[in-house]
Design an enzyme around this catalytic site. Structure first.
Site, short mmCIF file in Angstrom:
data_model
loop_
_atom_site.label_atom_id
_atom_site.label_comp_id
_atom_site.label_asym_id
_atom_site.label_seq_id
_atom_site.Cartn_x
_atom_site.Cartn_y
_atom_site.Cartn_z
N SER A 186 0.85 -1.19 0.00
CA SER A 186 0.00 0.00 0.00
C SER A 186 0.88 1.24 0.00
CB SER A 186 -0.91 0.02 1.23
OG SER A 186 -1.55 1.28 1.37
N TYR A 217 -1.98 -0.03 10.59
CA TYR A 217 -2.04 -0.55 9.22
C TYR A 217 -0.81 -0.10 8.44
CZ TYR A 217 -3.66 -1.14 4.38
OH TYR A 217 -3.77 -1.49 3.06
#
Length: 269
Positions: free
Chosen positions: A144, A157
């Site tokens: 990501s 995250y």
């Protein structure tokens, strides 16, 4: 991407979102696919979409499994190899997200994030490596933009994806002498179910639409991503066209990584 025709590709998290997009695109390119995910019903649906894209039913294997379970991880590899005889590409796509500040995230959510996004991925990769070495295959991880940008509200995250990026580059160095390449795609906001799973804040369609609209501002190209954007990047990295590329973090984010780390206010509440 003719070099991908006939290649055996194992895709985790293939039952929806980015994983589904990758599966359908690789089916169109003639790959033999081993699709894994928690939902047997969704895997069946994705398999049907792969057939519509041009694959035969014999080219598609579905394995309902939880990547966090050790026996399930072994089953993913063993069933793939026993069915197709070999493994050329591992796409580590399974992942979860929690939208909580580091200061308030629960121990349970923290552990689940790292177990799913890092630990289980590493352990599955270990099982796949002997087979990838035999055919000089490759690995593509779904990371990501959050792995390279600090963001309030999603800190844990971000930490998991930063770990995944370092894993990608360290493993690329380890496996380069064996002819095995390791790369990642680092998407920005992509239309998927990762933020809409039970217990997440975007269950409501209207809220999720507002989230996506807000995210457009954070992507210089002026839109959020679609699963097929990621699928095209994965196909490139997995193909012979990328034979001299390893340890690469490929941003598929409409320029998001070029901006500051600011995020929509609604995520900071």
């Amino acid at each position: 991407m003719e070099s991908l025709r006939g290649k055996v590709v194992l895709i985790t998290g293939a039952s929806s979102g980015i994983g589904e997009g990758i599966a359908i695109h690789l089916a169109r390119l003639g790959c033999r696919l081993s699709l894994t995910g928690r939902s047997e019903e969704n895997l069946r649906r994705v398999s049907e979409e792969c057939v519509k894209a041009g694959a035969s039913s014999e080219q598609i294997l579905t394995i309902p499994a939880d990547i966090n379970d050790g026996d399930n991880r072994r089953s993913m590899i063993e069933k793939t190899v026993s069915t197709f005889g070999e493994l050329h590409v591992l796409v580590n796509n399974a992942g979860i997200a929690y939208y909580h500040p580091i200061s308030t995230i629960t121990e349970e959510n923290y552990d689940e994030l790292f177990d799913t996004n890092v630990r289980s991925l590493v352990l599955l990769t270990q099982l796949a490596i002997p087979y990838l070495k035999k055919v000089k295959g490759n690995i593509v991880n779904t990371s990501s933009v959050c792995g390279q940008l600090s963001m309030p509200g999603v800190g844990a995250y971000c930490m998991t994806k930063a770990s995944l990026d370092m894993f990608t580059q360290c493993l690329a160095l380890e496996l380069a002498p064996d002819g095995v390449r390791v790369n990642s795609i680092n998407p920005g906001a992509v239309v998927s179910n990762i933020a809409r799973r039970p217990g997440h804040r975007y269950q409501n369609d209207d809220m999720y639409a507002k989230f996506l609209e807000a995210q457009k501002k954070n992507h210089p190209i002026g839109r959020v991503g679609q699963p097929h954007d990621c699928a095209e990047a994965v196909a490139f990295l997995a193909s012979d066209a990328a034979s001299f590329i390893t340890g690469q973090l490929l941003f598929v984010d409409g320029g998001r990584h070029c901006l500051s780390a600011s995020i929509p206010v609604d995520l900071q509440k």
